[in-house]
Scaffold this active site. Sequence first.
Site, PDB file in Angstrom:
ATOM      1  N   ASN A  51      31.043  50.167  40.148  1.00  0.00           N
ATOM      2  CA  ASN A  51      30.439  49.605  41.506  1.00  0.00           C
ATOM      3  C   ASN A  51      30.802  50.259  42.610  1.00  0.00           C
ATOM      4  OD1 ASN A  51      32.471  47.832  40.773  1.00  0.00           O
ATOM      5  ND2 ASN A  51      31.411  46.352  41.968  1.00  0.00           N
ATOM      6  N   GLU A  53      30.494  49.609  46.439  1.00  0.00           N
ATOM      7  CA  GLU A  53      30.109  48.353  47.833  1.00  0.00           C
ATOM      8  C   GLU A  53      30.039  49.259  49.092  1.00  0.00           C
ATOM      9  OE1 GLU A  53      32.280  44.967  47.297  1.00  0.00           O
ATOM     10  OE2 GLU A  53      31.355  44.684  45.440  1.00  0.00           O
ATOM     11  N   CYS A  62      25.484  48.817  41.752  1.00  0.00           N
ATOM     12  CA  CYS A  62      26.169  48.540  40.476  1.00  0.00           C
ATOM     13  C   CYS A  62      26.670  49.508  39.735  1.00  0.00           C
ATOM     14  CB  CYS A  62      25.213  47.535  39.734  1.00  0.00           C
ATOM     15  SG  CYS A  62      24.572  45.928  40.475  1.00  0.00           S
ATOM     16  N   GLU A  64      26.423  49.915  36.509  1.00  0.00           N
ATOM     17  CA  GLU A  64      25.484  50.429  35.414  1.00  0.00           C
ATOM     18  C   GLU A  64      24.530  51.521  36.186  1.00  0.00           C
ATOM     19  OE1 GLU A  64      26.124  47.448  36.223  1.00  0.00           O
ATOM     20  OE2 GLU A  64      25.923  45.854  34.809  1.00  0.00           O
ATOM     21  N   CYS A 101      22.808  42.704  36.086  1.00  0.00           N
ATOM     22  CA  CYS A 101      21.913  42.090  37.182  1.00  0.00           C
ATOM     23  C   CYS A 101      20.515  42.424  36.725  1.00  0.00           C
ATOM     24  CB  CYS A 101      22.283  42.380  38.550  1.00  0.00           C
ATOM     25  SG  CYS A 101      21.804  43.981  39.127  1.00  0.00           S
ATOM     26  N   CYS A 104      19.690  46.078  37.468  1.00  0.00           N
ATOM     27  CA  CYS A 104      19.979  47.218  36.573  1.00  0.00           C
ATOM     28  C   CYS A 104      19.263  46.847  35.136  1.00  0.00           C
ATOM     29  CB  CYS A 104      21.619  46.851  36.057  1.00  0.00           C
ATOM     30  SG  CYS A 104      22.643  47.296  37.571  1.00  0.00           S
TER      31      CYS A 104
HETATM   32  N1  THU Z   1      27.954  44.228  39.832  1.00  0.00           N
HETATM   33  C1  THU Z   1      28.068  45.429  39.066  1.00  0.00           C
HETATM   34  O1  THU Z   1      28.340  46.485  39.122  1.00  0.00           O
HETATM   35  N2  THU Z   1      27.461  44.977  37.661  1.00  0.00           N
HETATM   36  C2  THU Z   1      26.866  44.050  37.456  1.00  0.00           C
HETATM   37  O2  THU Z   1      26.278  43.921  35.871  1.00  0.00           O
HETATM   38  C3  THU Z   1      26.939  42.906  38.016  1.00  0.00           C
HETATM   39  C4  THU Z   1      27.628  42.964  39.537  1.00  0.00           C
HETATM   40  C5  THU Z   1      28.836  44.530  41.173  1.00  0.00           C
HETATM   41  C6  THU Z   1      27.839  44.492  42.431  1.00  0.00           C
HETATM   42  C7  THU Z   1      28.760  44.200  43.429  1.00  0.00           C
HETATM   43  O3  THU Z   1      29.624  45.272  43.826  1.00  0.00           O
HETATM   44  C8  THU Z   1      29.910  42.966  42.632  1.00  0.00           C
HETATM   45  O4  THU Z   1      29.647  43.497  41.286  1.00  0.00           O
HETATM   46  C9  THU Z   1      29.681  41.819  42.950  1.00  0.00           C
HETATM   47  O5  THU Z   1      28.372  41.273  42.733  1.00  0.00           O
END
Ligand code: THU
Length: 150
Positions: A51, A53, A62, A64, A101, A104
């Site tokens: 991920n 940000e 994310c 994925e 999520c 994704c």
């Molecule tokens: N996140 C992911 O990369 N994948 C997931 O399946 C759930 C959430 C990330 C998004 C954000 O950067 C952090 O996790 C917290 O939500």
Amino acid sequence: MFSSINELTEADKSLLLEARSATQKSYAPYSNFHVGAAARLQSGSVLSGANQENAAFPIGMCAERVVLATAASNFPQEPVTTMAISYESKGGPSDHPISPCGMCRQTLQEAESRTGRPIKLILGGMEGAVYVIESAGQLLPLAFTSTELK
Ligand code: THU
């Protein structure tokens, strides 16, 4: 459901280890939640990502979707057959699986329908139980798909 990574096949185990290691590629200064994903392509090649940000929060990607976009951009002819997802959190233990999520799930569903192949998911933390789901689409019943746009 498996009680640990040691119950997986060698191929699934190595992909989950890749996903665990990919948590190191995460840029998550805001959530401190480091997600790693690893994809195996039909050829057997493995790609991974994490991920990413942003100070403008909704821009964050994310793990994925980072990996699906990398695979589709660099290996457009090769379906993703399996994706493993892991995480490490400064806020607590990484001892149970997390699942993708909603955004994704929709992206995984599109990748499955685009290639006509199921994407097997392997979900696990740094330790503890592991879930194996035979097709990402199982996580998105009644999905909105391209057939509606024809
Ligand atoms: N996140 C992911 O990369 N994948 C997931 O399946 C759930 C959430 C990330 C998004 C954000 O950067 C952090 O996790 C917290 O939500």
